[in-house]
Motif scaffolding. Sequence first.
Motif, short mmCIF file in Angstrom:
data_model
loop_
_atom_site.label_atom_id
_atom_site.label_comp_id
_atom_site.label_asym_id
_atom_site.label_seq_id
_atom_site.Cartn_x
_atom_site.Cartn_y
_atom_site.Cartn_z
N PRO A 19 35.44 43.10 45.80
CA PRO A 19 34.27 42.69 45.49
C PRO A 19 33.60 43.66 44.60
O PRO A 19 32.60 43.03 43.50
N ALA A 20 34.00 44.88 44.29
CA ALA A 20 33.37 45.93 43.41
C ALA A 20 33.98 46.03 42.23
O ALA A 20 33.60 46.70 41.27
N ALA A 21 35.28 45.16 42.22
CA ALA A 21 36.11 45.38 40.83
C ALA A 21 35.68 44.62 39.61
O ALA A 21 34.92 43.74 39.91
N ARG A 22 35.88 45.21 38.55
CA ARG A 22 35.41 44.35 37.30
C ARG A 22 36.50 43.64 36.58
O ARG A 22 36.57 42.63 35.93
N HIS A 23 37.69 44.18 36.59
CA HIS A 23 38.91 43.75 36.26
C HIS A 23 40.24 44.12 36.74
O HIS A 23 40.35 45.22 37.22
N LEU A 24 41.10 43.08 37.16
CA LEU A 24 42.37 43.38 38.00
C LEU A 24 43.47 42.70 37.16
O LEU A 24 43.56 41.67 36.69
N VAL A 25 44.45 43.63 37.48
CA VAL A 25 45.91 43.19 36.88
C VAL A 25 46.80 43.47 37.87
O VAL A 25 46.88 44.59 38.48
N TYR A 80 37.22 49.93 45.59
CA TYR A 80 36.78 48.49 45.05
C TYR A 80 36.52 47.71 46.18
O TYR A 80 35.91 46.32 45.78
N ALA A 81 36.26 47.83 47.34
CA ALA A 81 35.78 47.41 48.47
C ALA A 81 35.05 48.15 49.33
O ALA A 81 35.27 48.22 50.43
N PRO A 82 33.97 48.62 48.89
CA PRO A 82 33.02 49.85 49.58
C PRO A 82 32.51 49.04 50.82
O PRO A 82 32.26 49.60 51.79
N GLY A 114 34.54 37.73 45.98
CA GLY A 114 35.09 39.02 45.88
C GLY A 114 36.50 38.94 45.94
O GLY A 114 37.21 40.12 45.86
N TRP A 115 37.04 37.87 45.89
CA TRP A 115 38.63 37.81 45.98
C TRP A 115 39.18 37.63 44.51
O TRP A 115 38.53 37.17 43.46
#
Length: 606
Positions: A25-31, A216-218, A53-54
């Motif tokens: 849920p705290a990430a802005r960009h995922l690869v 990324y998931a505090p 947040g998934w």
Amino acid sequence: MKHRHDMPFGAQPDAQGTDFSLWAPAARHLVLRHRPGDEGPWQEQAAVSAQGGWWRCTLPQAGAGTRYQWLVDGTAVPDPASGHNPHGPHGASVVVDPCAFDWQHAPPGRPWSDVVLYELHIGTFTPEGSFAAAARRLPALRALGFTAIELMPVAAFGGSHGWGYDGVLPFAPHAGYGTPEDFKRLIDAAHGLGLMVFLDVVYNHFGPDGNYLGQYAPQFFSQEHESPWGKAINFDGEGSATVREFFIHNALYWAQEYQIDGLRLDAVHAIVDDGERHFLQELSQRVRAAAGDRPVHLVLENERNEGERLAATPLPGRFDGQWNDDFHHALHVLLTGETRGYYHDYGNQPLARLAHALTHGYVFAPAPRQEGRRTALAPAQPQPLGAMVNFVGNHDQVGNRAFGERLATLVEPPVAELALLLSLLGPAIPLVFMGDEFGARTPFLYFAGWEGELRDAVREGRKREFGHALEHARAGRTELPDPCAAQTLADSRLDWALAESQGGLARQALVRQALAARARWIAPRHGLLLSEGHSAQAVGDTGLLVRWHYADGRQLVLELNLGGTPVSCPACPSFPGETIFQHARSPSDDHWPAWSARWTLSEPQA
């Protein structure tokens, strides 16, 4: 037979490819970075953000063996629900196809009354320290009468070796022990012998090395509650619904995909949940529902002595058993005279404390130990005695000593033998720590393969905690074992040569006879045990006359002398019935020799 547990976390392969899911849920960009095996160039595919947040990604044609990592805002992290991380928690995760393993044996389906636990650490149980090597030792354990092995945690942790309680990838078996398939082969081999497999799981914290969730998931960590390891796991705050699902699916994963027969939840007193339905209650309900008619036994380690979490029969929301530290501590103080640390609470009248543990389960009323000394005795109403798990040694009680001494090195052999028998022949479920069945003399030390600053901090912490032990150490000991040295791990491995010695064979024969008596006389009567009315009478300074009552009017009677001089009990009543076991006893009813015991199953009482 094929077994698979589907869940919203991690990599889920099917015939068309693999679906990947990460809660960030705290990430802005995922690869998703991936490649077919350990070699070759990495490829990348952008993940799609979904509600709540998934992040999700699908790789067509990608199957078992695919290596992958998540790039979270540019930082490479493992999948927290990875099923396999062959290079440790800092390396790439691997897609595992659970249906590739063909199970040969069904779980034995034994009831709780049949449980006799043998606790072992995979890394020190054998010289090889592997799942495969442990499997080769199972027939000998079954021949002694054990019905279940209990494995210290196997979830992947940082470093090459450790106890396992600092796991960071709870779905991935530690690669140093073998592959997921190796672990399944161990379980399958146990089932083929009629042995159950219990697994220790840790839901109260993550280890300090290899856990990236805070980046990324505090929401995995509470903003309100603390634990002995820092911020507590978030079971009741914002985002806790997903956190709860993560751990509940872990329990279901082991029970379904790995066919585990029982889970022992570590230190649940460190789990804080102020929500409407406690996490422990929900976990029990979900596991019971998923297991259906198959027994999956649930056991707690709980310093709070919360008897309301236990039940004499399997119930949704309740647990089958709890490790009974009160029994161990009272017996240990009585036999060794040690009263430092948490043994202090048992130094006053230890024989009476032991008697209370034998007849009522707990000695002390519910209270967290960290709030200070415990002085309030448990209520007169006993807990279900059949839910207690009694032992004279386990990884904590041996390994949390400065020098890792077993009881067998602290007392004379007749004393250690009688203590072991006392844990095996009673209404409580027995647990034996690896090696105690043959009188092992090797220590079980605290060890961890930490490096750098973490290694230095652990070393200094051990010195602060156990530095005083050097004042009372045996001659020649001038320093504490280094917890991060390879030699400390090596020193903790069992010496199986002792098992083949005259003394080792004699101790195993004693255990075999005791467990045969238990299987014949005690285990079948588990469901008849009354919830109250049990009694213990002091006989002299070291004797106890203990009576456990059954619904059919019979009693299990124990005449016990835990002292080095004989005691007499001319006024003790006689108990016509079957002598089911006796140790160092003479034929005389009223003369109890030193370190002796007799167990009798009486005729029905009018």
